[in-house]
Enzyme design. Structure first.
Site, PDB file in Angstrom:
ATOM      1  N   ASP A 109      -3.063 -12.390 -16.546  1.00 52.96           N
ATOM      2  CA  ASP A 109      -2.148 -13.505 -16.289  1.00 52.96           C
ATOM      3  C   ASP A 109      -2.874 -14.696 -15.673  1.00 52.96           C
ATOM      4  O   ASP A 109      -2.274 -15.483 -14.944  1.00 52.96           O
ATOM      5  CB  ASP A 109      -1.002 -13.054 -15.366  1.00 52.96           C
ATOM      6  CG  ASP A 109      -1.503 -12.507 -14.040  1.00 52.96           C
ATOM      7  OD1 ASP A 109      -2.728 -12.339 -13.875  1.00 52.96           O
ATOM      8  OD2 ASP A 109      -0.656 -12.255 -13.160  1.00 52.96           O
ATOM      9  N   LYS A 160      -3.507  -9.428  -0.108  1.00 51.50           N
ATOM     10  CA  LYS A 160      -2.235  -9.994   0.394  1.00 51.50           C
ATOM     11  C   LYS A 160      -2.108  -9.852   1.909  1.00 51.50           C
ATOM     12  O   LYS A 160      -1.076  -9.406   2.416  1.00 51.50           O
ATOM     13  CB  LYS A 160      -1.042  -9.344  -0.311  1.00 51.50           C
ATOM     14  CG  LYS A 160      -1.226  -9.211  -1.820  1.00 51.50           C
ATOM     15  CD  LYS A 160      -0.229  -9.952  -2.648  1.00 51.50           C
ATOM     16  CE  LYS A 160      -0.693 -10.140  -4.080  1.00 51.50           C
ATOM     17  NZ  LYS A 160      -0.720  -8.970  -4.942  1.00 51.50           N
ATOM     18  N   ASP A 218      -2.862 -18.522 -11.633  1.00 56.08           N
ATOM     19  CA  ASP A 218      -2.185 -17.255 -11.913  1.00 56.08           C
ATOM     20  C   ASP A 218      -0.782 -17.633 -12.370  1.00 56.08           C
ATOM     21  O   ASP A 218      -0.038 -18.255 -11.613  1.00 56.08           O
ATOM     22  CB  ASP A 218      -2.138 -16.414 -10.624  1.00 56.08           C
ATOM     23  CG  ASP A 218      -1.331 -15.126 -10.784  1.00 56.08           C
ATOM     24  OD1 ASP A 218      -0.377 -15.099 -11.579  1.00 56.08           O
ATOM     25  OD2 ASP A 218      -1.646 -14.150 -10.089  1.00 56.08           O
TER      26      ASP A 218
HETATM   27  N1  GDD Z   1      -2.520  -1.382 -17.330  1.00 51.16           N
HETATM   28  C1  GDD Z   1      -2.026  -1.713 -16.144  1.00 51.16           C
HETATM   29  N2  GDD Z   1      -1.453  -0.756 -15.358  1.00 51.16           N
HETATM   30  N3  GDD Z   1      -2.100  -3.015 -15.746  1.00 51.16           N
HETATM   31  C2  GDD Z   1      -1.589  -3.341 -14.537  1.00 51.16           C
HETATM   32  C3  GDD Z   1      -0.970  -2.405 -13.683  1.00 51.16           C
HETATM   33  C4  GDD Z   1      -0.902  -1.021 -14.136  1.00 51.16           C
HETATM   34  O1  GDD Z   1      -0.386  -0.123 -13.477  1.00 51.16           O
HETATM   35  N4  GDD Z   1      -0.559  -3.057 -12.562  1.00 51.16           N
HETATM   36  C5  GDD Z   1      -0.914  -4.346 -12.708  1.00 51.16           C
HETATM   37  N5  GDD Z   1      -1.534  -4.528 -13.910  1.00 51.16           N
HETATM   38  C6  GDD Z   1      -2.089  -5.782 -14.438  1.00 51.16           C
HETATM   39  C7  GDD Z   1      -1.086  -6.925 -14.521  1.00 51.16           C
HETATM   40  O2  GDD Z   1      -0.488  -6.964 -15.811  1.00 51.16           O
HETATM   41  C8  GDD Z   1      -1.967  -8.150 -14.290  1.00 51.16           C
HETATM   42  O3  GDD Z   1      -2.576  -8.594 -15.479  1.00 51.16           O
HETATM   43  C9  GDD Z   1      -3.079  -7.628 -13.375  1.00 51.16           C
HETATM   44  O4  GDD Z   1      -3.075  -6.199 -13.516  1.00 51.16           O
HETATM   45  C10 GDD Z   1      -2.874  -8.012 -11.910  1.00 51.16           C
HETATM   46  O5  GDD Z   1      -1.572  -7.620 -11.514  1.00 51.16           O
HETATM   47  P1  GDD Z   1      -0.547  -8.664 -10.834  1.00 51.16           P
HETATM   48  O6  GDD Z   1       0.721  -7.946 -10.623  1.00 51.16           O
HETATM   49  O7  GDD Z   1      -0.515  -9.942 -11.589  1.00 51.16           O
HETATM   50  O8  GDD Z   1      -1.260  -8.871  -9.417  1.00 51.16           O
HETATM   51  P2  GDD Z   1      -1.214 -10.125  -8.435  1.00 51.16           P
HETATM   52  O9  GDD Z   1      -1.185 -11.397  -9.193  1.00 51.16           O
HETATM   53  O10 GDD Z   1      -0.150  -9.896  -7.434  1.00 51.16           O
HETATM   54  O11 GDD Z   1      -2.637  -9.981  -7.681  1.00 51.16           O
HETATM   55  C11 GDD Z   1      -3.838  -9.791  -8.419  1.00 51.16           C
HETATM   56  O12 GDD Z   1      -4.307 -11.010  -8.962  1.00 51.16           O
HETATM   57  C12 GDD Z   1      -4.669 -12.000  -7.979  1.00 51.16           C
HETATM   58  C13 GDD Z   1      -5.192 -13.218  -8.737  1.00 51.16           C
HETATM   59  O13 GDD Z   1      -4.199 -13.734  -9.542  1.00 51.16           O
HETATM   60  C14 GDD Z   1      -4.884  -9.187  -7.473  1.00 51.16           C
HETATM   61  O14 GDD Z   1      -5.998  -8.834  -8.253  1.00 51.16           O
HETATM   62  C15 GDD Z   1      -5.294 -10.189  -6.382  1.00 51.16           C
HETATM   63  O15 GDD Z   1      -6.359  -9.654  -5.599  1.00 51.16           O
HETATM   64  C16 GDD Z   1      -5.756 -11.488  -7.025  1.00 51.16           C
HETATM   65  O16 GDD Z   1      -6.051 -12.459  -6.010  1.00 51.16           O
HETATM   66 MG    MG Z   2      -0.940 -11.965 -11.141  1.00 50.81          MG
END
Ligand code: GDD
Ligand code: MG
Length: 355
Positions: A109, A160, A218
């Site tokens: 994303d 977070k 993001d």
């Molecule tokens: N296959 C799979 N299985 N993918 C997953 C799963 C899972 O169980 N959980 C999450 N993902 C994928 C999501 O689709 C996304 O592409 C990515 O892993 C990160 O998950 P998000 O839910 O978007 O996390 P976030 O935005 O709260 O935080 C993450 O991204 C930030 C940057 O945008 C973390 O990596 C943070 O450390 C980072 O700063």
């Molecule tokens: Mg994200």
């Protein structure tokens, strides 16, 4: 080089858009969001990508097949979501490279203009187990906060945290040495952010930060999704996947914009969508077959497939679900989300927020 693309999240913050379509497949500047990531990965030298899927797994293969944007594609699905680390480990079953080779890992994303090849080069030079792209943001508490020392080595990973120690965050693009991926426990729920990185750092593994400011987003919220689409249409982030040249708007096949309408600020007008005379559409996404009628105003909003904005209605910062209808004279603002198929009669709502 091979890559793993994490696309298993539910995208709950983007509902109702993600009820029918997973976040990484939402139409963004005329193509599924991931098309921009595939094109950029290809440009950085990636020739094979393993999709780590979970939520609505079958839709990814239906969208991209076995090859797209010059990249070979493989799909590995988790029966139950395994978390980011578990998903990476599971997807590694689809890699063909050797134990010392670098593997690129991407959150599904993210829009980023950073130099992936320079990140890989920094990783190789340091002989690192993993190298993370880091970028500064205004509110690091919403992300993974990642401090580094004078040599660029990562000293902690604080996901977070309410008390960030730096504004430098994990930008969601990693280079891993293949053997470091294989060290993640298999068939378990593992968070790469809360478990894998802290454990690697504690065990003395070389985890490096590759700091590059520049375009980064993001797209996990409706506001950010609309902004990302706008930035791509206007050319703030270049993408070879866009079906057209950068400009004030992108019109897809069969779109109809009346000469008497104002449509700009990076708006996308979807296939078969229409904007009637006297209407104003600014910085918005009109999905396929969406209709904006005479004198309506749509700003910073998403109008779902087959949804309709009635004459003189106002949408500002709104997500209108597929097939929803906003009757004439309504005024919706401030993050309001209208669920698919809902029909608001004339002047039912003058103003609302999601506070
Ligand atoms: N296959 C799979 N299985 N993918 C997953 C799963 C899972 O169980 N959980 C999450 N993902 C994928 C999501 O689709 C996304 O592409 C990515 O892993 C990160 O998950 P998000 O839910 O978007 O996390 P976030 O935005 O709260 O935080 C993450 O991204 C930030 C940057 O945008 C973390 O990596 C943070 O450390 C980072 O700063
Ligand atoms: Mg994200």
């Amino acid at each position: 080089m091979e890559a793993i693309l994490l696309v298993g999240g539910q995208g709950t913050r983007l509902r109702p858009l993600t009820i029918s379509t997973p976040k990484p497949l939402l139409p963004t500047a005329g193509v599924p969001f991931l098309a921009h990531q595939l094109a950029r990965a290809r440009a950085a030298g990636v020739d094979r990508i393993v999709f780590a899927t979970s939520y609505r797994a079958e839709m990814f293969e239906a969208a991209f097949g076995t090859r797209a944007h010059g990249v070979d594609l493989v799909y590995l699905t988790e029966d139950e979501p395994l978390g980011t680390g578990g998903a990476i480990r599971n997807a590694a079953r689809g890699l063909t490279c050797g134990p010392d080779d670098p593997v690129l890992i991407l959150n599904g994303d993210i829009l980023s203009g950073h130099d992936v090849q320079a990140q890989v080069a920094a990783h190789e030079k340091a002989g690192a187990a993993a190298t993370l792209h880091l970028t500064p943001v205004d509110d690091p508490s919403r992300f993974g906060c990642v401090p580094t020392d004078a040599d660029g080595r990562v000293t902690a990973f604080l996901e977070k945290t309410p008390h960030p120690v730096t504004d430098q965050i994990n930008a969601g693009c990693y280079v891993f040495r293949r053997s470091a991926i294989d060290a993640i426990p298999a068939e378990e729920v593992v968070s790469v952010e809360r478990e894998t990185f802290p454990e690697m750092i504690a065990s003395g593994a070389v985890v490096m930060g590759y700091v590059e400011p520049g375009y980064w987003l993001d797209v996990g919220t409706p506001e950010a999704f609309v902004q990302g689409s706008r930035d791509l249409v206007e050319g703030r982030l270049a993408s070879s996947a866009i079906p057209g040249e950068p400009g004030e708007r992108l019109e897809l096949d069969g779109a109809r914009v009346s000469p008497g309408a104002v449509v700009r600020d990076g708006t996308t007008v979807g296939r078969g969508a229409s904007v009637e005379a006297g209407a104003t559409v600014l910085g918005s996404v009109l999905l396929d077959e969406a209709h904006v009628e005479e004198g309506a105003t749509v700003r910073d909003s998403v109008v779902g497939r087959h949804a309709r904005v009635g004459p003189g209605a106002v949408l500002d910062g709104v997500v209108l679900g597929d097939g929803a209808v906003v009757g004439p004279g309504n005024e919706l603002r401030g993050g309001l989300r209208v669920w698919p198929g809902v029909e608001l009669p004339a002047t039912a709502l003058r103003f609302s927020t999601d506070a």
